[in-house]
Design an enzyme around this catalytic site. Sequence first.
Site, PDB file in Angstrom:
ATOM      1  N   ASP A  23       0.780  -1.278   0.217  1.00 50.52           N
ATOM      2  CA  ASP A  23      -0.101   0.051   0.042  1.00 50.52           C
ATOM      3  C   ASP A  23       1.025   1.275   0.133  1.00 50.52           C
ATOM      4  O   ASP A  23       2.236   1.121   0.037  1.00 50.52           O
ATOM      5  CB  ASP A  23      -0.852  -0.120   1.105  1.00 50.52           C
ATOM      6  CG  ASP A  23      -2.077   0.773   0.945  1.00 50.52           C
ATOM      7  OD1 ASP A  23      -2.136   1.826   0.050  1.00 50.52           O
ATOM      8  OD2 ASP A  23      -3.284   0.355   1.574  1.00 50.52           O
ATOM      9  N   GLU A  62     -10.286   6.994   4.799  1.00 46.99           N
ATOM     10  CA  GLU A  62      -9.349   6.329   5.726  1.00 46.99           C
ATOM     11  C   GLU A  62      -9.296   6.741   7.016  1.00 46.99           C
ATOM     12  O   GLU A  62     -10.587   6.818   7.629  1.00 46.99           O
ATOM     13  CB  GLU A  62      -8.029   6.514   4.902  1.00 46.99           C
ATOM     14  CG  GLU A  62      -7.780   5.738   3.557  1.00 46.99           C
ATOM     15  CD  GLU A  62      -6.501   5.597   3.219  1.00 46.99           C
ATOM     16  OE1 GLU A  62      -5.628   5.032   4.091  1.00 46.99           O
ATOM     17  OE2 GLU A  62      -6.125   5.966   2.109  1.00 46.99           O
TER      18      GLU A  62
END
Length: 884
Positions: A565, A771
């Site tokens: 990521d 997020e």
Amino acid sequence: MVRGSGYHSGPQFQIHLTLLEFVAMEFVTWTKFRISAVQQTNYYFSKFLVIANYSDISNVSKYGDACLSDCECVASVYGLNEESVHRKRTLKREMESSFILSGAPMSFTYRNLQIRTCNFSQLQGTGGFGSVYKGSLGDGTLVAVKKLDRVLPHGEKEFITEVNTIGSMHHMNLVRLCGYCSEGSHSTLVPSRGVYVGFSLIGGSVGLSEQFPAVLKTMWDNVGVEKAVSGRFQAEGEREERVQGFRVLSAGTFKMGIYSMPFVGVLLLFCLVSSSEAEYLKYKDPKVPPNVRISDLLKRMSLEEKIGQMTQIERSVATPDVMKKYFIGSVLSGGGSVPATKASAETWQQMVNQLQKAALSTCHGIPMIYGVTRKVYGYARIERVIMKSHLITLIGMIWDPVLIKKIGEATALEVRATGIPYVFAPCIAVCRDPRWGRCYESYSEDPKIVKTMTEIIPGLQGDIPGNSIKGVPFVAGKNKVAACVKHYLGDGGTNKGINENNTLISYNGLLSIHMPAYYDSIIKGVSTVMVSYSSWNGMKMHANRKLITGYLKNKLHFKGLVISDWQGIDRITSPPHANYSYSVQASVSAGIDMIMVPYNYTEFIDELTHQVKNNIISMSRIDDAVARILRVKFVMGLFENPYADPSLVNQLGSKEHREIAREAVRKSLVLLKNGKSYKKPLLPLPKKSAKILVAGSHANNLGYQCGGWTITWQGLGGNDLTSSTTILDAVKQTVDPTTEVVFNENPDRNFVKSFKFDYALVVVGEHTYAETFGDSLNLTIADPGPSTITNVCGAIRCIVVLVTGRPVVIKPYLSKIDALVAAWLPGTEGQGVADVLYGDYEFTGKLARTWFKTVDQLPMNIGDKHYDPLYSFGFGLTTNITKY
């Protein structure tokens, strides 16, 4: 074969060189590819090359000729005259960079030279009879090559001028190579300050072995010369050729003068095509099986190229020079990263093509893969593109794998229309706690639904053939994209729903809840897997070799690439980047193949190079990573079709695709309450009324409808996003023309009572987030939503429409609300909400996650022992279509 072309009988001519400094060095001859010798014994190359550091190249820049392309320049420099360049266009990008000599008899001992250079580009300027090229070696040393296009008599003024121009460059820290000399197996390292020259005698004999030491002694004082290599070389399937080389043993000072020697071809072999016919390259042949292509290309690549392939950088730091210098394998656009504000599809294509051209100009012409981050559901970085809503949230409520496959197909076309062949989707997280800020990226709390929704993968990539080997990635063609399932593993189960936190669960629990969708994705040929920021029982997933290599690669036989990521390896340590050397070692050793760096790429490249050279990370691990990256690129067809297809631009925002998005919105709406008595349902609403009120902060706000990951990372409020329909606009377009629609975002009770409205639509919900910024311990409706509900629903009949990525606290207001609809994040297609509210379509959506009464109950999921929800998993009222 180009026999005889570019060769001339060897005249006597004079060479005037003005090298400023000379140090101890070697002269060695190299031969690459099949040497095609001419039949006449006295014909020689009519090319003479000089190489030097170009730290001061200003005097050379005016001597250059027009050039068709970088690759043709290289072909032209290395022994092909103008005619043969035109006849051999197929040689583009087929120059080789590894100096591997095979089939050498006698006493030759050759090793691969650790040098990779195809990054030659012609300096601007005109004049002269030669061409000047610049480039860089694999270690960053800058070099210049001067090509003399034709042999000139020794007294011709133009020749003297040209060679003097080369000689005027400073030669500090010249070319550094790891070389070899031979008799036997002896090898030595060439000093960093020196010039390295090789030559090959093509047929005949000119007595150079006798003359060359004398020439050197004449050009330099106090120079000791020793014959280093002399013999014959026979390339596979070709005739023997004489090769000679010399080692200069001691330093000397140059003295100027004119010296006479027979002309020979001096070939400096950087990605050199020294044969007249290009070598057949298996990896370039689409008919060859992928594994054979991978093996063929892998053995040709240097360590620098391999590590470059493992590096993914952000668009903002990606330039053509960076792509070429570091052999970058992948580029991405992070959240909000665009080539221009409201960039058109054409602008995106131009940007991607420019970077792709640079990648293809490197030694082996390996295409880069461009990925878009992160959320397909809506792909909203391009003007006019259809922002399809957060389809992950919506489709989970539809429970319709057929529709999600259609969505995948439409998304693939729209993404490809921008020149991008790779999407970081779908997210197959199983959200077990709605307090998690990424819960709207998850289909459901139920692993069975998430598993079913992997049908989006064949939509994105194409249907995998029935005879495919399990675990091998598949992409059907240039209208499809490579998909990426994420985030491996357990990201939706973190403690208290805290993003990037620790998932506390047994091994069996991890596999039974969070793994099933990965099984199906691999069976469907998914190309890539992205690793999660989160930890499992205290171990960071980016460092978890057991689950990445042991389970995903070995047990599930996944043959695609595993990608980190965004700055994921940095976060192995706390604080992030505290011990980057460890982070690189742990992540690559765990089995991550491509690192989403995304900015400090030189730090990553340098560190990984250091660890490989010092045997901290094995070469076999690097080869496994690069093989997987190449496999994905081969199955995508990037070697055959690397550039964007301009004909796909019209796919963006097409009527057909907008209708698919609108259908998804309609089917995802969940009706939670319909009338204060089931005997008197309020929905569907009549289209003809005297006067209605539309209220709420989300009624006329496209940004709130779209949520996070839209245009920017965290999303944007307001309507200045793209062509779309807000819920207010949709209501106005749906009701009868005689119906008066009054909009007031946050009316007080007096306003509501004074206008005698037939009913009110109150549209409220969450603000945009993504997020960690979306993590919430209270899950409340954003202000002034609660007061709007109280003021409006306390005065007249009201329908509350929730625009939110997850269940929120609604119980305190439920008694005042007549009808309640969860619309989730409908994106650009507000019309889909009105379609169902006004009875053109039925309510059919079902909850894919439990709606809690209070946050104190969380986490609470279907099947828990103390399951006591406000609305249970699978709940959803229906209506009958009624035409007014």
